[in-house]
Design a protein around this motif. Sequence first.
Motif, PDB file in Angstrom:
ATOM      1  N   MET A   1      26.508 124.640 -41.805  1.00  0.00           N
ATOM      2  CA  MET A   1      24.805 124.409 -42.029  1.00  0.00           C
ATOM      3  C   MET A   1      24.133 125.142 -41.014  1.00  0.00           C
ATOM      4  O   MET A   1      24.594 125.097 -40.052  1.00  0.00           O
ATOM      5  CB  MET A   1      24.529 122.814 -42.087  1.00  0.00           C
ATOM      6  CG  MET A   1      24.817 121.890 -43.283  1.00  0.00           C
ATOM      7  SD  MET A   1      24.029 122.750 -44.626  1.00  0.00           S
ATOM      8  CE  MET A   1      24.338 121.541 -45.985  1.00  0.00           C
ATOM      9  N   PRO A   2      22.996 125.616 -41.314  1.00  0.00           N
ATOM     10  CA  PRO A   2      22.065 126.323 -40.162  1.00  0.00           C
ATOM     11  C   PRO A   2      21.682 125.164 -39.310  1.00  0.00           C
ATOM     12  O   PRO A   2      21.484 124.197 -39.490  1.00  0.00           O
ATOM     13  CB  PRO A   2      21.082 126.964 -41.128  1.00  0.00           C
ATOM     14  CG  PRO A   2      20.812 125.916 -42.393  1.00  0.00           C
ATOM     15  CD  PRO A   2      22.297 125.431 -42.619  1.00  0.00           C
ATOM     16  N   THR A   3      21.438 125.926 -38.119  1.00  0.00           N
ATOM     17  CA  THR A   3      20.878 125.121 -36.983  1.00  0.00           C
ATOM     18  C   THR A   3      19.398 125.777 -36.724  1.00  0.00           C
ATOM     19  O   THR A   3      19.246 126.753 -36.120  1.00  0.00           O
ATOM     20  CB  THR A   3      21.647 125.011 -35.821  1.00  0.00           C
ATOM     21  OG1 THR A   3      22.973 124.452 -36.369  1.00  0.00           O
ATOM     22  CG2 THR A   3      21.008 123.882 -34.686  1.00  0.00           C
ATOM     23  N   ILE A   4      18.464 125.042 -36.673  1.00  0.00           N
ATOM     24  CA  ILE A   4      17.046 125.505 -36.389  1.00  0.00           C
ATOM     25  C   ILE A   4      17.005 125.342 -34.786  1.00  0.00           C
ATOM     26  O   ILE A   4      17.620 124.618 -34.383  1.00  0.00           O
ATOM     27  CB  ILE A   4      16.032 124.720 -37.043  1.00  0.00           C
ATOM     28  CG1 ILE A   4      15.854 123.328 -36.769  1.00  0.00           C
ATOM     29  CG2 ILE A   4      16.039 124.871 -38.809  1.00  0.00           C
ATOM     30  CD1 ILE A   4      14.509 122.977 -36.407  1.00  0.00           C
ATOM     31  N   ASN A   5      16.018 126.204 -34.295  1.00  0.00           N
ATOM     32  CA  ASN A   5      15.864 126.203 -32.951  1.00  0.00           C
ATOM     33  C   ASN A   5      14.498 125.625 -32.703  1.00  0.00           C
ATOM     34  O   ASN A   5      13.421 126.189 -32.851  1.00  0.00           O
ATOM     35  CB  ASN A   5      15.812 127.706 -32.503  1.00  0.00           C
ATOM     36  CG  ASN A   5      15.389 127.849 -31.056  1.00  0.00           C
ATOM     37  OD1 ASN A   5      14.785 126.926 -30.382  1.00  0.00           O
ATOM     38  ND2 ASN A   5      15.864 128.923 -30.256  1.00  0.00           N
ATOM     39  N   PRO A   6      14.411 124.449 -32.059  1.00  0.00           N
ATOM     40  CA  PRO A   6      13.175 123.492 -31.964  1.00  0.00           C
ATOM     41  C   PRO A   6      11.997 124.333 -31.009  1.00  0.00           C
ATOM     42  O   PRO A   6      10.876 124.191 -31.407  1.00  0.00           O
ATOM     43  CB  PRO A   6      13.523 122.196 -31.379  1.00  0.00           C
ATOM     44  CG  PRO A   6      14.925 122.188 -31.815  1.00  0.00           C
ATOM     45  CD  PRO A   6      15.536 123.214 -31.835  1.00  0.00           C
ATOM     46  N   GLU A   7      12.669 125.052 -29.860  1.00  0.00           N
ATOM     47  CA  GLU A   7      11.623 125.598 -29.098  1.00  0.00           C
ATOM     48  C   GLU A   7      11.009 126.690 -29.928  1.00  0.00           C
ATOM     49  O   GLU A   7       9.636 127.018 -29.620  1.00  0.00           O
ATOM     50  CB  GLU A   7      12.144 126.054 -27.751  1.00  0.00           C
ATOM     51  CG  GLU A   7      12.735 124.926 -26.975  1.00  0.00           C
ATOM     52  CD  GLU A   7      13.818 124.158 -27.381  1.00  0.00           C
ATOM     53  OE1 GLU A   7      14.611 124.584 -28.128  1.00  0.00           O
ATOM     54  OE2 GLU A   7      13.607 122.812 -27.220  1.00  0.00           O
TER      55      GLU A   7
ATOM     56  N   ALA B   1      15.950 123.247 -43.945  1.00  0.00           N
ATOM     57  CA  ALA B   1      17.076 124.184 -43.614  1.00  0.00           C
ATOM     58  C   ALA B   1      18.404 123.887 -44.485  1.00  0.00           C
ATOM     59  O   ALA B   1      18.751 124.544 -45.102  1.00  0.00           O
ATOM     60  CB  ALA B   1      17.387 124.478 -42.153  1.00  0.00           C
ATOM     61  N   ASP B   2      18.767 122.832 -44.067  1.00  0.00           N
ATOM     62  CA  ASP B   2      19.643 122.235 -44.882  1.00  0.00           C
ATOM     63  C   ASP B   2      19.605 122.288 -46.335  1.00  0.00           C
ATOM     64  O   ASP B   2      20.702 122.500 -47.031  1.00  0.00           O
ATOM     65  CB  ASP B   2      20.035 120.727 -44.284  1.00  0.00           C
ATOM     66  CG  ASP B   2      20.582 120.720 -43.050  1.00  0.00           C
ATOM     67  OD1 ASP B   2      20.577 121.743 -42.173  1.00  0.00           O
ATOM     68  OD2 ASP B   2      20.983 119.565 -42.301  1.00  0.00           O
ATOM     69  N   ALA B   3      18.473 121.705 -46.752  1.00  0.00           N
ATOM     70  CA  ALA B   3      18.173 121.762 -48.216  1.00  0.00           C
ATOM     71  C   ALA B   3      18.384 123.117 -48.737  1.00  0.00           C
ATOM     72  O   ALA B   3      18.831 123.448 -49.828  1.00  0.00           O
ATOM     73  CB  ALA B   3      16.805 121.033 -48.505  1.00  0.00           C
ATOM     74  N   ALA B   4      17.672 124.085 -48.197  1.00  0.00           N
ATOM     75  CA  ALA B   4      17.650 125.469 -48.487  1.00  0.00           C
ATOM     76  C   ALA B   4      19.096 126.058 -48.470  1.00  0.00           C
ATOM     77  O   ALA B   4      19.515 126.652 -49.685  1.00  0.00           O
ATOM     78  CB  ALA B   4      16.826 126.196 -47.486  1.00  0.00           C
ATOM     79  N   ALA B   5      19.906 125.873 -47.416  1.00  0.00           N
ATOM     80  CA  ALA B   5      21.395 126.185 -47.488  1.00  0.00           C
ATOM     81  C   ALA B   5      22.072 125.620 -48.860  1.00  0.00           C
ATOM     82  O   ALA B   5      22.761 126.090 -49.404  1.00  0.00           O
ATOM     83  CB  ALA B   5      21.872 126.162 -46.285  1.00  0.00           C
ATOM     84  N   SER B   6      21.681 124.484 -48.934  1.00  0.00           N
ATOM     85  CA  SER B   6      22.523 123.630 -49.936  1.00  0.00           C
ATOM     86  C   SER B   6      22.076 124.101 -51.381  1.00  0.00           C
ATOM     87  O   SER B   6      22.814 124.408 -52.451  1.00  0.00           O
ATOM     88  CB  SER B   6      22.088 122.122 -49.840  1.00  0.00           C
ATOM     89  OG  SER B   6      22.546 121.305 -51.039  1.00  0.00           O
TER      90      SER B   6
END
Lengths: 416, 416
Positions: B1-7, B402-407
């Motif tokens: 799964m992708p990991t977004i960058n909060p900062e 992001a997870d939904a988009a990848a899915s």
Amino acid sequence: MPTINPERLLGDLHKLRSFGATGPGVVRLSLSPVDVDARRWLAGRMSEAGLDARIDGVGNVVGRSRNAGPALLIGSHTDTQPTGGWLDGALGVIYGLEIARALAEHDDTRHLALDVASWIDEEGTFCGFLGSRSFVGGEHDAAVDDALRCARNRDGQLLHDALQAAGLAGEPRARLERARYVGYLEPHIEQGGRLEAGGHALGVVTTIVGMRELRVRFTGQRNHAGTTPMAIRRDAGAALVAFIARMDDAFRALADADTVWTVGRIDLEPGSLSVVPGQADLYLQFRDSNAARLRAMETALAELVREFDARGPVGVALDTLEEAMEPVTMDAALQEHVARAAQALAPGRWVRMPSGAAHDAQVIAAQLPACMLFVPSIGGVSHDFIEDTAEEHIVLGCQVAADAAASILRHAGGSR
Amino acid sequence: MPTINPERLLGDLHKLRSFGATGPGVVRLSLSPVDVDARRWLAGRMSEAGLDARIDGVGNVVGRSRNAGPALLIGSHTDTQPTGGWLDGALGVIYGLEIARALAEHDDTRHLALDVASWIDEEGTFCGFLGSRSFVGGEHDAAVDDALRCARNRDGQLLHDALQAAGLAGEPRARLERARYVGYLEPHIEQGGRLEAGGHALGVVTTIVGMRELRVRFTGQRNHAGTTPMAIRRDAGAALVAFIARMDDAFRALADADTVWTVGRIDLEPGSLSVVPGQADLYLQFRDSNAARLRAMETALAELVREFDARGPVGVALDTLEEAMEPVTMDAALQEHVARAAQALAPGRWVRMPSGAAHDAQVIAAQLPACMLFVPSIGGVSHDFIEDTAEEHIVLGCQVAADAAASILRHAGGSR
């Protein structure tokens, strides 16, 4: 008895109408150039009628009889609303002028003392009832002084500057000489439809109703009209609507057939279709000829405000917009003189009635016995270009007022 | 799964906020100079993220993935209300940007095709939903062409002149390539208080509600508030108040817990305390996710108008203010992808819910499967300077999207 001249009466009413004529109506706001012209013309006509006429320091036109008192004062106002009718207060002033002439034309009435006045600014272009308040003074003096310093019309012009432009700023103010007068008579159009509906030609006024003007403010929570469920809303507008229904019930329970109340204005904030109103204002006026009923209505309103405010979820607060105006009773003896004159000339075609509108007579009644005579308004319309009264009624009303004036003055023992 | 960058996500949200920042809020009206600057900055950030970015002929910013489809389109809007909040539509656009970067940073998602869009003028400075309508075309083309010729903002500026000033008037318009997309995802703040009240961190949108906007006009007789007895009045304002009470009853009988109706504005004419209103206008909006219920409410309203009009003494007429907006159902399969992602990251802390507010997603849903993800609005406030969302919720919402988009893209079989 004096005999008025219908052609001269109607001629002067139409001449006065020409100052500010706009279609069938008149625009003659206090101290506008055309109003000042009308005042100069009126003072001239008073002089021709044998009165000592002048325009005073606030704009009142006062024509004083050269006869010794006791005198009767007949008056009303010749200023108009922004879109006014041709009669309104003008009727009563020209009645006074014509009656002064009629009295002077007959040997047996020539000695009677009749003074005539056009009070400035009854309609409140600068300050409502300015002229009659200035004339009676007393409790009104402070407000009149304030107005002379600070009052402005809608165009922002100072009253003081308007008086200066008219060449009146230095003139002394006409003041009531209490010892001179037996009373005050104000003829006026009815401004309602009761005489016409009842088939009456004349109304003898019993009382000028009292009035309250208040604002009820509802304070809720402004919110998105799509995303805020009904159950959690604090909709100020919805509270206002529910309040009016309860207020109507409460007032109906207290009212008689003459009691009136009006919600003339409602403001919802911010006033957008997509926003639940966070604030709502209700502007309320109510009138009645009974002082106790006005107080009972005030009390009922205040209780309802407390009940709604305590219940929530919308806060409710009551504000007074204008000083309370108490009902003013017309003098019983003067009413009798007017009623007898009406019965003599229009038997069975006159009625006693309250005045639902305010008049200079209510100001003057605090200092002098006062009475009023109404003629019918066609369709009940006033403060509108199409305001009118049948010529038959205009002429009849003037003759009745003339007979009443002579009767009042004779009864007071006007010296020969 | 992708990991977004909060900062990086929060940094870009705050950078975008700086365009038009006003106290805690933002004033960034469509195609104002500061909005055009924001669009140029956004296109630059999209390019840095590896997207082919451009600003099209109506002002849409579209960043297109260089990967072959099937692609997912993530979008929302970066224009604001005249006094707007910092998140609103900006949240969804910056989510898209961050998700495009997150996908590109991981070997197993680098091949997925994610396009990102900021639709111009969702808020209707010139023409509501202009950008998404221009993008989907079809039935919207005529209205968009009209807007490009004639639409003006509140300052009277033509849309065409604003586009010319921005150097965009000659640019081609981005148009939907139907074959490229598997669907559309619009993340957005809730703009209501349901998530917060329910203790939820996320909302998966089932339907965007439909809406009606109507005016009910009451025509009575303007009259003097003092001289017109209650019994003979034709008070337009009183009729309006009585009507609202009956309308509330009728709507309550038809409503479910999500149905909303709002009287956002009331105008009484002439709006004076001393005048019985001769005309009264009630401005009404109602929304529901059920098309049949909206029609039933319309029917009930029309019946009530007929009843009041027939009964008198005040005439009643109904006018449609805006074209009816029908409810739009979000795609069930896409909802499932979003719901699974929400359940994985915030088990039990998400809910399915209708959107009470309108969104670009309802325009695009006519041409593409569409879905929406909501994050909570603090205090339910939006379209206000103090609009805000907890950072925790901002970050969580982006990772879920992001997870939904990848899915979604994996399920659609995005080629490697």
